[in-house]
Design a protein around this motif. Structure first.
Motif, PDB file in Angstrom:
ATOM      1  N   THR A  71      31.826  14.729   6.224  1.00 30.12           N
ATOM      2  CA  THR A  71      30.813  13.662   6.109  1.00 30.12           C
ATOM      3  C   THR A  71      29.998  13.796   4.822  1.00 30.12           C
ATOM      4  OG1 THR A  71      28.794  14.643   7.075  1.00 30.12           O
ATOM      5  CG2 THR A  71      30.500  13.930   8.625  1.00 30.12           C
ATOM      6  N   ALA A  73      28.499  13.767   1.241  1.00 29.85           N
ATOM      7  CA  ALA A  73      28.755  12.884   0.094  1.00 29.85           C
ATOM      8  C   ALA A  73      27.433  12.591  -0.606  1.00 29.85           C
ATOM      9  CB  ALA A  73      29.369  11.564   0.572  1.00 29.85           C
ATOM     10  N   THR A  75      25.424   9.709  -1.062  1.00 30.68           N
ATOM     11  CA  THR A  75      25.473   8.442  -0.325  1.00 30.68           C
ATOM     12  C   THR A  75      24.554   7.372  -0.912  1.00 30.68           C
ATOM     13  OG1 THR A  75      23.836   9.325   1.231  1.00 30.68           O
ATOM     14  CG2 THR A  75      26.138   9.534   1.859  1.00 30.68           C
ATOM     15  N   CYS A  87      28.554  12.042  -8.805  1.00 28.60           N
ATOM     16  CA  CYS A  87      29.304  11.284  -7.791  1.00 28.60           C
ATOM     17  C   CYS A  87      30.775  11.695  -7.811  1.00 28.60           C
ATOM     18  CB  CYS A  87      29.135   9.789  -8.074  1.00 28.60           C
ATOM     19  SG  CYS A  87      30.058   8.742  -6.960  1.00 28.60           S
ATOM     20  N   ASN A  91      31.933  13.395  -4.449  1.00 23.63           N
ATOM     21  CA  ASN A  91      32.671  12.458  -3.597  1.00 23.63           C
ATOM     22  C   ASN A  91      34.183  12.520  -3.791  1.00 23.63           C
ATOM     23  OD1 ASN A  91      30.129  11.760  -2.854  1.00 23.63           O
ATOM     24  ND2 ASN A  91      30.260   9.610  -3.401  1.00 23.63           N
ATOM     25  N   THR A 114      33.718   4.074   3.716  1.00 19.11           N
ATOM     26  CA  THR A 114      32.698   3.007   3.749  1.00 19.11           C
ATOM     27  C   THR A 114      33.284   1.598   3.692  1.00 19.11           C
ATOM     28  OG1 THR A 114      30.902   2.086   2.403  1.00 19.11           O
ATOM     29  CG2 THR A 114      32.527   3.344   1.231  1.00 19.11           C
ATOM     30  N   TYR A 137      30.154   4.191  -6.593  1.00 19.41           N
ATOM     31  CA  TYR A 137      30.194   4.834  -5.264  1.00 19.41           C
ATOM     32  C   TYR A 137      31.441   4.368  -4.507  1.00 19.41           C
ATOM     33  CZ  TYR A 137      29.087   5.358  -0.253  1.00 19.41           C
ATOM     34  OH  TYR A 137      29.145   5.631   1.096  1.00 19.41           O
ATOM     35  N   LYS A 141      34.880   6.465  -3.263  1.00 24.94           N
ATOM     36  CA  LYS A 141      35.403   6.537  -1.901  1.00 24.94           C
ATOM     37  C   LYS A 141      36.873   6.095  -1.866  1.00 24.94           C
ATOM     38  CE  LYS A 141      31.955   8.049   0.663  1.00 24.94           C
ATOM     39  NZ  LYS A 141      32.051   9.199   1.553  1.00 24.94           N
TER      40      LYS A 141
END
Ligand SMILES: NC(=O)c1ccc[n+]([C@@H]2O[C@H](COP(=O)([O-])OP(=O)(O)OC[C@H]3O[C@@H](n4cnc5c(N)ncnc54)[C@H](OP(=O)(O)O)[C@@H]3O)[C@@H](O)[C@H]2O)c1
Length: 294
Positions: A71, A73, A75, A87, A91, A114, A137, A141
């Protein structure tokens, strides 16, 4: 089942810890720095910065997980836009390091992603829909998802989620429900967009879904969100209703007037039929969740 949790100080991480304790599931909670979750016993906690490969190895060798729920990251979407290096490091690169070690231990890797992987032109997205990230971001992901999707190692899953809300202990970031409640309680005016539509997710439902994926050894992508499709403005009104707060303090605005660093998709929201059918995932209504938080 032995679950290694990353980001256990975060909102979702705390709810996964809570569920593991309730169900008697063996787990090791990890996060950067000290344990900020008083519900998590110190004996179940390890300080792990996921950007440190040596530390990752050490944790796996000490705990031998059968499942990893990742989980952790960066965010904050605007922070990712302004600090792309960080990032990328957390990530994408750290996800790769964790996934690499997970493979050596033949464990299951669950990556939390996400709705921002989509561009928001369609809404009610299913797992089959094509991704189109609008921000750094979101790109980070998508890149991390692709590490799994393009790997020869198939023991992985991706849980995509949307606007996660709930109460937590010493969270480093607030969430929409807490922000609206706290601002209105302090008589502060807030501006909320009326043109972004979502299916917001109660953190407890999401934690349930993540554990169900592990328990049922499900592979592939799952959309785990709430079931009510609302504009963020409408969501704010519902929060004010539940807490009996002054709705006139909520000012309705459009996304364009906000001038945020990172672009947000307008209409997301998920079709959650796959999670319902495969996992028995039954998220509560927004009204029920808000009542329970209260
Ligand atoms: N929140 C949402 O609305 C939302 C929506 C869609 C997807 N997601 C995804 O869902 C996941 C969980 O979100 P959340 O709401 O629980 O986020 P969160 O509350 O921000 O938790 C993330 C956690 O990751 C930790 N972390 C950051 N860098 C780290 C590092 N280098 N090493 C170890 N831990 C590190 C943070 O530590 P600190 O607490 O010390 O900062 C924080 O506890 C994330 O992957 C997020 O991208 C969230």
């Amino acid at each position: 089942m032995k679950i290694l949790i990353t980001g256990s100080n975060g909102l979702l991480g705390q709810k996964i810890v809570k569920l593991c304790l309730k169900r008697g599931i063996q787990f090791l909670a990890t996060s950067k720095g000290e344990n900020r979750n008083p519900d998590c016993p110190e004996s179940n906690y390890f300080n792990l910065d996921i950007t440190n490969k040596l530390q990752i190895n050490g944790v796996f060798e000490a705990f031998y997980p059968t499942h990893v729920i990742h989980t952790a990251a960066i965010t904050n979407v605007d922070q990712c836009e302004s600090n792309r290096e960080l990032c990328q490091e957390v990530n994408i690169d750290a996800t790769k390091s964790l996934f690499d070690v997970t493979q050596r231990f033949f464990a299951h890797f669950l990556f939390v992603s996400t709705d921002f992987v989509f561009d928001g032109t369609k809404g009610k997205y299913s797992e089959e829909d094509k991704v189109y990230p609008l921000s750094f971001y979101a790109e980070s992901k998508v890149d991390a998802e692709n590490l799994l999707i393009n790997s020869e190692y198939k023991n992985w899953s991706i849980a995509r989620t949307i606007i996660v809300f709930g109460q937590g202990n010493k969270l480093s970031r607030s969430n929409f429900v807490l922000w609206v409640k706290d601002s209105l309680s302090n008589n502060q005016t807030i501006k909320v967009v009326n043109d972004q539509f979502r299916t917001p997710t109660w953190a407890e439902d999401l934690a349930w879904g993540c554990i169900a994926i592990c328990e049922k050894s499900k592979i592939g992508i799952y959309h785990l969100s709430g079931k009510d499709y609302v504009s963020m403005y409408n969501f704010a009104l519902q929060i004010a209703d539940v807490y009996n707060l002054d709705k006139t303090l909520i000012e309705e605005i459009t996304s364009a007037s906000l001038n945020q660093a990172a672009k947000r998709p307008l209409n997301t929201g998920f079709d959650i039929s796959k999670a319902k059918n495969d996992l028995g995932y039954e998220p509560k209504s927004l009204k029920e969740c808000l009542g329970l938080i209260k």
